[in-house]
Enzyme design. Structure first.
Site, PDB file in Angstrom:
ATOM      1  N   LYS A 112       0.798  -1.318   0.029  1.00 29.41           N
ATOM      2  CA  LYS A 112      -0.013   0.030  -0.071  1.00 29.41           C
ATOM      3  C   LYS A 112       0.984   1.372   0.084  1.00 29.41           C
ATOM      4  O   LYS A 112       0.429   2.227  -0.470  1.00 29.41           O
ATOM      5  CB  LYS A 112      -1.003   0.120   1.154  1.00 29.41           C
ATOM      6  CG  LYS A 112      -1.797  -1.185   1.505  1.00 29.41           C
ATOM      7  CD  LYS A 112      -2.994  -1.079   0.510  1.00 29.41           C
ATOM      8  CE  LYS A 112      -4.071  -2.152   1.018  1.00 29.41           C
ATOM      9  NZ  LYS A 112      -3.793  -3.371   0.553  1.00 29.41           N
TER      10      LYS A 112
HETATM   11  C1  LIG Z   1      -4.123  -4.641   0.162  1.00 30.00           C
HETATM   12  C2  LIG Z   1      -3.173  -5.769   0.125  1.00 30.00           C
HETATM   13  C3  LIG Z   1      -3.536  -6.699  -1.079  1.00 30.00           C
HETATM   14  C4  LIG Z   1      -4.456  -6.768  -1.785  1.00 30.00           C
HETATM   15  O1  LIG Z   1      -4.476  -5.751  -3.007  1.00 30.00           O
HETATM   16  P1  LIG Z   1      -5.804  -5.261  -3.655  1.00 30.00           P
HETATM   17  O2  LIG Z   1      -5.204  -4.232  -4.380  1.00 30.00           O
HETATM   18  O3  LIG Z   1      -6.813  -4.992  -2.715  1.00 30.00           O
HETATM   19  O4  LIG Z   1      -6.213  -6.408  -4.495  1.00 30.00           O
HETATM   20  C5  LIG Z   1      -2.495  -7.977  -1.138  1.00 30.00           C
HETATM   21  N1  LIG Z   1      -1.569  -8.058  -0.067  1.00 30.00           N
HETATM   22  C6  LIG Z   1      -1.355  -7.063   0.855  1.00 30.00           C
HETATM   23  C7  LIG Z   1      -0.159  -7.465   1.666  1.00 30.00           C
HETATM   24  C8  LIG Z   1      -2.255  -5.961   0.913  1.00 30.00           C
HETATM   25  O5  LIG Z   1      -2.084  -4.919   2.013  1.00 30.00           O
END
Ligand SMILES: *Cc1c(COP(=O)(O)O)cnc(C)c1O
Length: 462
Positions: A112
């Site tokens: 993120k």
């Molecule tokens: C948010 C997240 C995901 C999923 O990503 P999306 O864009 O919601 O599909 C996968 N792994 C981690 C560690 C995340 O924080």
């Protein structure tokens, strides 16, 4: 560059308003009116460039003339200087033609950060131009809150109130929110569940009195700037592996479908992306949808990969819109029906268009644990449970050509589960090691909407 709503009923807006606006007023998601493209020569030239430069080139196509190129370049430099690895998103090889792209070298050790670091700078910039000040309210069950706090701490025109359910997130996750000393950050430990936090969030956003007093904003993954920022590592990794002369496959651990959709965006922009494997845990709505054409909500199950415990993937609406050839009326009909009945039958033409790029794979808990162990034994790499879901998905599909598995969290973000699976306790990287010793600062409040709304208002006006 203009942005249109997937539901076809809202007026088009510029990049600034698409970023600051979040959801379109008709309930749809913003997408560019037309996908910008790169030539083969431009794609090939990405191979030798620093990450921040590629980011500025890709985001520049979406921002159009709303940010001066030099200013955008400076924001990208600053955003990616917060990463602890010089390559920003380095790759490690785990097998013949198979590579892991490490998206977890940002300040909160989860992918993120890649989008949130640049989003925070865009927000501060646009709000400064408009002489506005916003308060971001978020409810987090894990990684988003920490990434938002890390990105917005010290921002001039943005305050952040991060709510989390008391005792229900890991200590590491909590500390990423509560140890920021900056005065524009407030954390609230809500004496309730994550669902209580979300209900309070919804109440706050629907309260006209609060919204009159406080310019409230959200930074969830429906924001198009987050998608644009995530397209960047598709370009850098593919170029390093021989694109545009060679086509590249991607395997993406998915929840809200933002990350995987960013790969589709890179494809629209001219990158030769051969196949995108959407790897889910047992919350498999996407895997089922790509297999049988039925997008239907299930009940959410708690897994070892909590950031993917989602049964309705917001960004899927953007792919659907493309699948039905940008028919906003049909997209509105489908997603309004989904909100009520929890199911969409994807029209055959749209489904085959999706299947031309996407394959879904669901991975169970045992397989996730076994994959952490086998990856360690076979490659020496310790991976987190989200990454393990993607690595496990590899054995369910046949891919040829170079393949990049996106690794979305550092194993030290989930130390207990990784240690239980592998017998090895992951070490936090430099810089994160003193997290346990930093001073925490948060308020404890009951799970009552009125109490928390009064708190948000006092903080925003203070
Ligand atoms: C948010 C997240 C995901 C999923 O990503 P999306 O864009 O919601 O599909 C996968 N792994 C981690 C560690 C995340 O924080």
């Amino acid at each position: 560059m203009r942005y249109v709503s997937t539901r076809g009923q809202a007026p088009s807006v510029g990049f600034t308003d698409a970023v600051l606006g979040g959801l379109a007023p008709d309930g749809g998601l913003y997408v560019p009116e037309a996908w910008p493209t790169f030539t083969k020569a431009e794609l090939a030239a990405f191979a030798g460039q620093p990450y921040a430069k590629v980011a500025a080139a890709v985001l520049g196509r979406f921002a159009g003339d709303e940010i001066a190129p030099a200013e955008l370049a400076a924001m990208c430099e600053e955003a990616y200087a917060t990463f602890s690895h010089k390559a920003v998103v380095p790759m490690t090889q785990i097998g013949p033609q198979t590579f892991i792209a490490e998206l977890f070298h940002g300040p909160s050790l989860a992918f993120k950060d890649v989008a949130m670091q640049i989003l925070a700078r865009l927000y501060d910039h646009f709000l400064g131009q408009q002489r506005r000040r916003q308060t971001i309210l978020c409810a987090t069950s894990g990684d988003t809150g920490g990434a938002a706090v890390e990105a917005f701490r010290g921002a001039k025109n943005v305050r952040v109130v991060a709510m989390f359910p008391e005792g229900r997130i890991s200590e590491v996750q909590r500390r990423y929110m509560t140890t920021a000393p900056e005065a524009n950050i407030a954390c609230v430990s809500v004496q309730g569940t994550f669902d209580d936090c979300q209900a309070i969030l919804k109440d706050a956003f629907q309260d006209p009195v609060l919204r009159q007093a406080v310019d409230l904003a959200a930074v969830n993954s429906i924001n198009f700037a987050r998608i644009a920022a995530q397209a960047v590592y598709y370009f850098t990794t593919a170029a390093a592996l021989g694109a545009p002369d060679r086509a590249v496959n991607f395997v993406v651990p998915s929840g809200n479908f933002g990350d995987a959709f960013a790969g589709f965006v890179a494809l629209q922009m001219g990158l030769p992306v051969k196949r995108i494997v959407v790897a889910t845990n047992s919350n498999d709505i996407l895997a089922r949808a790509f297999a049988d054409g039925r997008y239907s909500r299930g009940t959410v199950q708690a897994t070892l990969s909590p950031a993917m415990d989602i049964q309705s993937a917001s960004n899927f609406e953007r792919l659907y819109f493309e699948g039905v050839k940008r028919d906003g009326t049909e997209t509105a009909r489908a997603f309004e029906a989904f909100a009520k009945a929890g199911v969409i039958d994807i029209p055959p033409g749209a489904l085959s268009a999706m299947q031309a790029t996407f394959t879904g794979v669901a991975v169970g808990e045992d397989e996730t644990v076994k994959t952490i162990v086998s990856t360690l034994n076979e490659t020496g790499e310790l991976i987190d449970p989200h990454t393990a879901v993607a690595v496990a998905a590899l054995s369910h599909v046949k891919l040829d050509g170079p393949t990049v598995v996106l690794s979305t969290a550092h194993p030290a973000k989930f130390p207990e589960d990784v240690a239980r699976a592998s017998g090895v306790t992951p070490q936090a990287p430099r810089g994160a090691a003193d997290l346990a010793g930093r001073k925490e600062r948060f308020d404890r409040l009951p799970a009552e909407a009125d109490t928390i709304k009064a708190y948000v208002r006092a903080f925003a006006e203070g």
